[in-house]
Design an enzyme around this catalytic site. Structure first.
Site, PDB file in Angstrom:
ATOM      1  CG  ASP A 167      -2.311   0.510   0.924  1.00 46.13           C
ATOM      2  OD1 ASP A 167      -2.440   1.354   0.032  1.00 46.13           O
ATOM      3  OD2 ASP A 167      -3.272   0.086   1.597  1.00 46.13           O
ATOM      4  CG  ASP A 188      -8.673   2.443  -0.824  1.00 47.80           C
ATOM      5  OD1 ASP A 188      -7.686   2.250  -1.545  1.00 47.80           O
ATOM      6  OD2 ASP A 188      -8.634   2.354   0.422  1.00 47.80           O
TER       7      ASP A 188
END
Length: 576
Positions: free
Chosen positions: A161, A214
């Site tokens: 991430d 996201d």
């Protein structure tokens, strides 16, 4: 050495191979063990449904459920742990270990148990000193020992991430992890998320790259992510043999709520569209629900063998936009998402006036009672821009409540080269930051991500053009608001779109996508199909109806529900 990768596009009903991106082969810079992703992966991830509340029992129960409910048999073989599996701190020898409370038997034991069940095993990290949850160490500066540790646990997949990072360091940071992974004796796929990678650098540092921010459990956000991916130059790299795939993010199919704040569950029709769009774009198909408690309806979507076959087709070629038409009502009455579309000087719905001297409304000329604003004052994701009934410019006492006048109030500044920056400036509402989360107040500017206008912190994007706009008119007289990134103009959404792509065996897949608020009849021309003989008779198969609907020659039309798709396979008919 370099390889020239070519991905087909639909251009005047031909598969065009004019897009050629020369990139250095992954093995040219990274020597060692490189995992192969011959097809988009399929599996499960913990994040969408469980967030950072995960434990060993949950993971094993999920795997058992997938083995019995048909998901594993359908191809969902990866079980990926997202954030918060690790202990708060590294061990004395610098390693990340499992949280001893939630994973008492350790991460290798969990991996072994998953492998025995026939699954592959995914672990999470982040290119920072802490992960996004803040609950476990990240891998920045510790790539070698972490890759070695993940390999010792039996990991097959590493999600890396990028919360709170320096975007410009993406190649360096992710490259360090890719080299560290390659130096182990275990093939592990590397999935990254970074806006600053390029089509040249991305294949050097990963096998799977996220398309953007996201995804949320929300229809408008689903279209944002899809648009971002389909307008992304990385899509030109996607094909079988490239060892590179674009990740449109985990699926919200059968997911209740959202592990993060906000989000409105997708309807059954929207979930089918979600699955077809992700499959046709050749995104990994990673379920984000609770497999222990899924309905027969959800399983029917996720185990649709015909749609899965499109995703796993040996060519690995994503669909491309073939046509787009508007299906909006003459005068939309509700809040309508705004998008970026090719500029059309005759389209009055692309014409806007700036009502005021440096601040005020951004009013549409085609629909003069509609003004551009920030959806729900960014009190929750997504950060999209919408048009709604123009509100009065009223200044009242400062409030925690967002009003329509707050949603629609902008200030604008012209730069020296006649570009504009538009800052969202609510008059009464005490907003926090531009991502709708607690924090210090920030200046929030109209920005772009792919084909989506959105709100982001002023100056945040590394590409300044994302927040620079060109106005073709003279303010009050009206004109088009054009993004400096790709020259597209601010427009109303609600389109009817047809996507097309090649399949193995000389077949073609078509996705008819109805974004509008009403059902609509949609058509695709069958004349001059790429690779089909001239005048061919075409067998049309509906992948959701699971049946051949007939043989056609000139065109095929069908009714498509609002927010739905018709997903087809076209084959040259061999019989009368």
């Amino acid at each position: 050495p370099a390889r020239c990768t070519v991905s087909p596009r639909v251009t005047k009903m031909r598969w065009s191979t004019s897009v050629c991106l020369c990139v250095s082969a992954t093995t040219a810079r990274v020597n060692g063990t490189i995992a192969e992703a011959k097809k988009p992966i399929m599996g499960f991830s913990t994040w969408n449904q469980f967030g950072d509340n995960i434990n060993e029992s949950l993971i094993l129960d999920v795997a058992s459920a997938m083995a019995t409910n048909g998901l594993q048999a359908a191809g969902y073989t990866y079980v990926n742990l997202d954030d918060a599996w690790g202990a708060t701190s590294r061990t004395s020898d610098g390693r990340i270990v499992g949280n001893p409370t939630t994973f008492p038997n350790g991460m290798k034991a969990l991996g072994d148990m998953l492998h025995v069940k026939g699954f592959k095993y995914g672990l999470y990290t982040s290119r920072n000193v802490r992960t996004c949850s803040g609950r476990m160490p990240g891998s920045l500066g510790n790539e070698e020992i972490d890759a070695e540790t993940f390999a010792s646990y039996g990991a097959d997949f590493v999600k890396n991430d990028d919360c709170g990072v320096v975007y410009a360091n993406a190649v360096k940071d992710y490259g360090a992890m890719q080299r560290a992974i390659a130096a182990t004796d275990r093939p592990m796929l590397h999935n990254v998320k970074a806006p600053d990678l390029t089509p040249t650098t991305a294949p050097e540092v990963c096998q799977i790259k996220r398309v953007g921010k996201d995804l949320r459990n929300d229809w408008e956000d689903l279209t944002r992510v899809f648009d971002t991916g389909m307008s992304n130059p990385f899509l030109d790299l996607v094909r079988n043999g490239s060892n590179f795939w674009m990740d449109f993010d985990m699926l919200f199919i059968g997911t209740t709520g959202d592990s993060r704040s906000g989000g409105v569950d997708l309807t059954y029709t929207e979930q089918k569209a979600h699955f077809s769009l992700w499959a046709a774009a050749k995104s990994p198909l990673v379920v984000g629900n609770d497999p222990r408690h899924v309905s027969a309806e959800t399983l029917a979507i996720l185990t649709n063998k015909e749609v899965i076959a499109i995703n796993q087709d040996p060519l690995g070629a994503p669909v491309r936009l073939l046509s787009r038409t508007s299906a909006l009502p003459t005068a939309p009455t509700g809040e309508t998402k705004l998008v970026l579309r090719p500029c059309n000087a005759t389209d009055l719905t692309q014409q806007w006036t700036l009502s005021g001297d440096g601040e005020g409304h951004l009013r549409n000329i085609g629909h003069p009672d509609m003004c551009a604003g920030v959806f729900q004052c960014i009190t929750r994701w997504p950060w999209w821009i919408s048009a709604s009934k123009c509100a009065n410019e009223e200044v009242t006492a400062t409030s925690d409540t967002c009003t329509p006048s707050d949603e629609q109030h902008w200030t604008w500044t012209a730069t020296s080269d006649k570009a504009y920056t538009l800052q969202w400036s609510p008059m009464n509402f005490k907003h926090t930051n531009c991502w709708g989360t607690p924090g210090s107040p920030e200046q929030c500017c109209l920005s772009t991500e792919g084909s989506n206008p959105e709100i982001d912190t002023c100056g945040w994007p590394s590409n300044a053009s994302q927040q620079r706009w060109h106005f073709t008119g003279n303010g009050g007289a009206g004109g088009q608001l054009q993004s400096e990134v790709d020259g597209q103009c601010l427009s109303f959404g609600g389109d009817l779109e047809v996507y097309m792509g090649p399949l193995s065996g000389g077949r073609i897949t078509v996705v008819m996508f109805n974004r509008s608020p009403i059902s609509a009849t949609m058509s695709v021309s069958l004349l001059h199909l790429p690779g089909f003989p001239s005048g061919a008779r075409v067998l049309v198969r509906d992948l959701w109806a699971h049946k051949d609907v007939g043989i056609f020659q000139e065109s095929f039309s069908t009714s498509v529900e609002s927010h739905g798709v018709a997903h087809l396979v076209l084959t040259v008919a061999t019989t009368e």
